[in-house]
Design a protein around this motif. Structure first.
Motif, PDB file in Angstrom:
ATOM      1  N   ARG A  44       4.174 -20.183  -0.396  1.00  0.00           N
ATOM      2  CA  ARG A  44       3.183 -19.273   0.184  1.00  0.00           C
ATOM      3  C   ARG A  44       2.181 -20.044   1.054  1.00  0.00           C
ATOM      4  O   ARG A  44       1.830 -19.615   2.147  1.00  0.00           O
ATOM      5  N   GLU A  45       1.718 -21.180   0.559  1.00  0.00           N
ATOM      6  CA  GLU A  45       0.734 -21.976   1.292  1.00  0.00           C
ATOM      7  C   GLU A  45       1.308 -22.441   2.638  1.00  0.00           C
ATOM      8  O   GLU A  45       0.575 -22.541   3.629  1.00  0.00           O
ATOM      9  N   GLN A  46       2.594 -22.751   2.650  1.00  0.00           N
ATOM     10  CA  GLN A  46       3.235 -23.178   3.892  1.00  0.00           C
ATOM     11  C   GLN A  46       3.274 -22.031   4.890  1.00  0.00           C
ATOM     12  O   GLN A  46       3.085 -22.236   6.085  1.00  0.00           O
ATOM     13  N   VAL A  47       3.521 -20.824   4.396  1.00  0.00           N
ATOM     14  CA  VAL A  47       3.572 -19.657   5.273  1.00  0.00           C
ATOM     15  C   VAL A  47       2.211 -19.416   5.909  1.00  0.00           C
ATOM     16  O   VAL A  47       2.103 -19.159   7.111  1.00  0.00           O
ATOM     17  N   VAL A  48       1.163 -19.539   5.108  1.00  0.00           N
ATOM     18  CA  VAL A  48      -0.198 -19.357   5.633  1.00  0.00           C
ATOM     19  C   VAL A  48      -0.494 -20.411   6.700  1.00  0.00           C
ATOM     20  O   VAL A  48      -1.028 -20.096   7.770  1.00  0.00           O
ATOM     21  N   LEU A  49      -0.138 -21.651   6.436  1.00  0.00           N
ATOM     22  CA  LEU A  49      -0.359 -22.726   7.398  1.00  0.00           C
ATOM     23  C   LEU A  49       0.464 -22.503   8.667  1.00  0.00           C
ATOM     24  O   LEU A  49      -0.037 -22.684   9.782  1.00  0.00           O
ATOM     25  N   LEU A  50       1.711 -22.092   8.504  1.00  0.00           N
ATOM     26  CA  LEU A  50       2.555 -21.820   9.673  1.00  0.00           C
ATOM     27  C   LEU A  50       1.991 -20.699  10.525  1.00  0.00           C
ATOM     28  O   LEU A  50       2.040 -20.754  11.760  1.00  0.00           O
ATOM     29  N   ALA A  51       1.448 -19.680   9.898  1.00  0.00           N
ATOM     30  CA  ALA A  51       0.834 -18.582  10.658  1.00  0.00           C
ATOM     31  C   ALA A  51      -0.291 -19.128  11.527  1.00  0.00           C
ATOM     32  O   ALA A  51      -0.413 -18.761  12.702  1.00  0.00           O
ATOM     33  N   SER A  52      -1.073 -20.021  10.976  1.00  0.00           N
ATOM     34  CA  SER A  52      -2.168 -20.624  11.728  1.00  0.00           C
ATOM     35  C   SER A  52      -1.650 -21.497  12.870  1.00  0.00           C
ATOM     36  O   SER A  52      -2.105 -21.380  14.010  1.00  0.00           O
ATOM     37  N   ILE A  53      -0.699 -22.345  12.561  1.00  0.00           N
ATOM     38  CA  ILE A  53      -0.147 -23.262  13.568  1.00  0.00           C
ATOM     39  C   ILE A  53       0.505 -22.483  14.711  1.00  0.00           C
ATOM     40  O   ILE A  53       0.330 -22.807  15.880  1.00  0.00           O
ATOM     41  N   LEU A  54       1.273 -21.456  14.345  1.00  0.00           N
ATOM     42  CA  LEU A  54       2.031 -20.688  15.347  1.00  0.00           C
ATOM     43  C   LEU A  54       1.222 -19.546  15.950  1.00  0.00           C
ATOM     44  O   LEU A  54       1.739 -18.783  16.762  1.00  0.00           O
ATOM     45  N   LYS A  55      -0.041 -19.413  15.513  1.00  0.00           N
ATOM     46  CA  LYS A  55      -0.911 -18.337  15.998  1.00  0.00           C
ATOM     47  C   LYS A  55      -0.235 -16.976  15.806  1.00  0.00           C
ATOM     48  O   LYS A  55      -0.215 -16.128  16.692  1.00  0.00           O
ATOM     49  N   ALA A  56       0.338 -16.824  14.619  1.00  0.00           N
ATOM     50  CA  ALA A  56       1.067 -15.600  14.272  1.00  0.00           C
ATOM     51  C   ALA A  56       0.235 -14.787  13.292  1.00  0.00           C
ATOM     52  O   ALA A  56      -0.700 -15.296  12.678  1.00  0.00           O
ATOM     53  N   ASN A  57       0.610 -13.541  13.141  1.00  0.00           N
ATOM     54  CA  ASN A  57      -0.076 -12.659  12.202  1.00  0.00           C
ATOM     55  C   ASN A  57       0.272 -13.094  10.776  1.00  0.00           C
ATOM     56  O   ASN A  57       1.428 -13.022  10.358  1.00  0.00           O
ATOM     57  N   GLU A  58      -0.743 -13.539  10.052  1.00  0.00           N
ATOM     58  CA  GLU A  58      -0.529 -14.036   8.690  1.00  0.00           C
ATOM     59  C   GLU A  58       0.053 -12.960   7.780  1.00  0.00           C
ATOM     60  O   GLU A  58       0.967 -13.226   6.997  1.00  0.00           O
ATOM     61  N   ASN A  59      -0.461 -11.741   7.876  1.00  0.00           N
ATOM     62  CA  ASN A  59       0.042 -10.656   7.030  1.00  0.00           C
ATOM     63  C   ASN A  59       1.506 -10.355   7.311  1.00  0.00           C
ATOM     64  O   ASN A  59       2.277 -10.065   6.392  1.00  0.00           O
ATOM     65  N   GLU A  60       1.902 -10.432   8.575  1.00  0.00           N
ATOM     66  CA  GLU A  60       3.314 -10.193   8.916  1.00  0.00           C
ATOM     67  C   GLU A  60       4.199 -11.245   8.258  1.00  0.00           C
ATOM     68  O   GLU A  60       5.209 -10.908   7.623  1.00  0.00           O
ATOM     69  N   LEU A  61       3.821 -12.512   8.405  1.00  0.00           N
ATOM     70  CA  LEU A  61       4.647 -13.581   7.837  1.00  0.00           C
ATOM     71  C   LEU A  61       4.657 -13.527   6.314  1.00  0.00           C
ATOM     72  O   LEU A  61       5.703 -13.741   5.692  1.00  0.00           O
ATOM     73  N   LEU A  62       3.522 -13.214   5.706  1.00  0.00           N
ATOM     74  CA  LEU A  62       3.486 -13.117   4.247  1.00  0.00           C
ATOM     75  C   LEU A  62       4.304 -11.937   3.749  1.00  0.00           C
ATOM     76  O   LEU A  62       4.943 -12.025   2.695  1.00  0.00           O
TER      77      LEU A  62
END
Length: 94
Positions: A44-62
């Motif tokens: 989960r923590e990696q997904v949150v970090l990836l959302a930030s790095i990729l400037k993606a919607n965190e809720n979508e990725l989670l």
């Protein structure tokens, strides 16, 4: 869409290499490659970090990440769909 597919799409759209993202996640490139191919699940923590790095919607990725988690648990269960329906009823009653 599975998380790995979405991550690959986002990464490629930004012209980033797997090794660049794996370095920021502090994992090796082969492990990140497995996440993209769906052979390994991200934390989960990696997904949150990836959302930030990729400037993606965190809720979508989670959300995609959570769907992958659920499917991994019920994949071979005969009563998987029934269990999901039951869980949904329970959630709606809360």
């Amino acid at each position: 869409m599975k998380l790995g597919e979405r991550l690959k799409e986002l990464r490629e759209n930004q012209g980033l290499l797997q090794r660049q993202l794996s370095a920021q996640l502090e994992i090796d490139t082969p492990m990140f490659s497995k996440i993209e191919r769906g052979e390994r699940r991200a934390k989960r923590e990696q997904v949150v970090l990836l959302a930030s790095i990729l400037k993606a919607n965190e809720n979508e990725l989670l959300t995609i990440w959570l769907v992958d988690q659920i499917l991994a648990v019920i994949d071979k269960e005969k009563v998987g769909v029934q269990a999901l329906k039951f869980a949904l009823r329970e959630i709606e009653q809360q």
